[in-house]
Scaffold this active site. Structure first.
Site, PDB file in Angstrom:
ATOM      1  N   TRP A  99      33.452  -5.267 -31.736  1.00  0.00           N
ATOM      2  CA  TRP A  99      32.090  -5.120 -32.265  1.00  0.00           C
ATOM      3  C   TRP A  99      32.046  -3.975 -33.277  1.00  0.00           C
ATOM      4  O   TRP A  99      31.401  -4.083 -34.319  1.00  0.00           O
ATOM      5  CB  TRP A  99      31.086  -4.905 -31.139  1.00  0.00           C
ATOM      6  N   ASP A 166      25.569   1.617 -31.468  1.00  0.00           N
ATOM      7  CA  ASP A 166      25.398   0.290 -30.890  1.00  0.00           C
ATOM      8  C   ASP A 166      25.521   0.479 -29.378  1.00  0.00           C
ATOM      9  O   ASP A 166      26.600   0.771 -28.868  1.00  0.00           O
ATOM     10  CB  ASP A 166      26.497  -0.651 -31.423  1.00  0.00           C
ATOM     11  N   LYS A 190      22.445  -8.148 -22.494  1.00  0.00           N
ATOM     12  CA  LYS A 190      23.331  -7.579 -21.484  1.00  0.00           C
ATOM     13  C   LYS A 190      22.544  -6.913 -20.351  1.00  0.00           C
ATOM     14  O   LYS A 190      22.764  -7.241 -19.204  1.00  0.00           O
ATOM     15  CB  LYS A 190      24.315  -6.589 -22.101  1.00  0.00           C
TER      16      LYS A 190
HETATM   17  C1  LIG Z   1      27.248  -8.446 -27.337  1.00  0.00           C
HETATM   18  C2  LIG Z   1      27.447  -7.321 -28.276  1.00  0.00           C
HETATM   19  C3  LIG Z   1      27.148  -7.438 -29.647  1.00  0.00           C
HETATM   20  C4  LIG Z   1      26.698  -8.736 -30.286  1.00  0.00           C
HETATM   21  O1  LIG Z   1      25.401  -9.017 -29.987  1.00  0.00           O
HETATM   22  P1  LIG Z   1      24.670 -10.276 -30.636  1.00  0.00           P
HETATM   23  O2  LIG Z   1      23.287 -10.088 -30.104  1.00  0.00           O
HETATM   24  O3  LIG Z   1      25.351 -11.499 -30.146  1.00  0.00           O
HETATM   25  O4  LIG Z   1      24.727 -10.147 -32.102  1.00  0.00           O
HETATM   26  C5  LIG Z   1      27.307  -6.320 -30.431  1.00  0.00           C
HETATM   27  N1  LIG Z   1      27.752  -5.163 -29.935  1.00  0.00           N
HETATM   28  C6  LIG Z   1      28.064  -5.024 -28.629  1.00  0.00           C
HETATM   29  C7  LIG Z   1      28.549  -3.711 -28.123  1.00  0.00           C
HETATM   30  C8  LIG Z   1      27.918  -6.100 -27.763  1.00  0.00           C
HETATM   31  O5  LIG Z   1      28.223  -5.971 -26.463  1.00  0.00           O
END
Ligand SMILES: *Cc1c(COP(=O)(O)O)cnc(C)c1O
Length: 356
Positions: A99, A166, A190
């Protein structure tokens, strides 16, 4: 048979969220309409959005000067929105996983990107520690929890430039000192809600400093001004998020859940270390994620991998296959996962050991 949900995302939600969401599908806030069909401009939904935002503020103790907004497009859209809104010429990224790499790639479309450190050559199995961040970069971006590789940055980086994170897979799992960050974003699927909404927390003073034109929908200021209702928000996902946040608040908030998360992770890491069949992927306990616990078969038992996967499934343990890019196993132990599910996985690992 009881199912234990270890999926990495979308992932387990509290039973409370499921139950309240079901009620809302039938009758939303006493409106006589379903949450699936109600106008986002209705007084009932405006109240829901406001309550959800104030719960985020309360649970994360967000200081003044920050705005909380809900957007579409997932965390992946933030990979582009962050540089578009915050980067004039240069930004810095810590590359700790897939990511983080994707975020870095998008930033390159908008200027110079300095990768301050990367753990890529070690299959992202640690968090780089000794790196320096250029003082003239517009911001420094980190991924606090690396969902795929199972590492977590548990200490806030100390930098003199705006810090962006993030936090998709560890938001609300522990207290965060929001004042250290200029922008935090997290896809909901999540720890918060079904997919479809992204939480963004922004220090307002970092906005308005870039010279490029920003399309209206991609400008954070549009959504701040529109109070997350510039266009139709993902009504259903926001409503579900509100339920999860109420659940978390009733449970004692992020400090209380952190305690449970530490206990759950310790139980599972202990078993992985004790059990002769398995080894943890992340060696340094300091770097181990409390949300995504990755392990593989020990070398002499490699041929049992498929068998263990099938055995676990037969016990109702779902979603422990590692990400398709890494293999092995990954047990996601998000906030809503009960300790009983962790115990069920441990019992399964023990039983499989005694059979082999
Ligand atoms: C799941 C995840 C993403 C991607 O998220 P989307 O909503 O599918 O774009 C980005 N960063 C992290 C750390 C993630 O766990």
């Amino acid at each position: 048979m009881k199912k234990h949900n270890f999926y990495a995302g979308p992932s387990i939600l509290p039973q409370y969220t499921i139950d309240k969401t079901l009620e809302g599908i039938k009758d939303f806030a006493g409106s006589g309409l379903s949450v699936l069909e109600i106008s986002h401009r209705s007084k009932e939904f405006v109240a829901c959005m406001n309550d959800t935002i104030s719960l985020v503020r309360e649970l994360l103790e967000i200081p003044s000067g920050y705005q909380v907004i809900f957007l579409g497009g997932g965390a992946s859209l933030q990979f582009a929105m962050v540089p578009m809104n915050l980067m004039n010429t240069k930004s810095a990224y810590l590359n700790t996983g897939e990511w983080a790499s994707k975020a870095l790639k998008e930033a390159k479309l908008f200027g110079e990107v300095i990768e301050v450190a990367s753990s890529k050559d070690k299959l992202f199995n640690f968090i780089p520690k000794n790196y320096s961040v250029p003082a003239d970069a517009d911001y420094f971006h980190v991924t606090t929890n690396n969902t795929i590789y199972g590492t977590e940055l548990k200490k806030d980086p100390v930098v003199s430039i705006p810090l962006v994170a993030d936090m998709s897979s560890d938001i609300f799992s522990r207290p965060v000192d929001v004042s250290k960050y200029s922008l935090i974003y997290a896809g909901a699927q999540k720890n918060l809600a079904p997919a479809g909404v992204t939480l963004v927390i922004i220090k307002e003073e970092v906005l308005g400093k870039v010279t490029r034109p920003i399309p209206t929908m991609l400008d954070y200021r549009t959504h701040i001004k529109g109070e997350s209702m510039f266009n139709t928000p993902p009504v259903f996902a926001v409503f579900a998020a509100q339920q999860t946040l109420h659940w978390l608040k009733d449970l004692g908030g992020v400090k209380a859940i952190q305690k449970k998360n530490i206990e759950k992770a310790a139980m599972l890491y202990d078993e992985i270390e004790r059990n002769k069949l398995f080894v943890p992927t992340i060696k340094d306990p300091e770097d181990r994620s409390l949300m995504n616990i990755c392990f593989v078969m020990a070398d002499e038992y490699k041929d049992l991998e498929k068998l263990f996967g099938e055995f676990a499934k037969s016990k109702g343990i779902l979603g422990i296959e590692g990400h398709r890019s890494v293999g092995g196993f990954r047990a996601s132990t998000y906030n809503a996962l009960p300790v009983e599910s962790v115990q069920a996985l441990i019992d399964t690992m023990k039983e499989f050991e005694s059979k082999n």
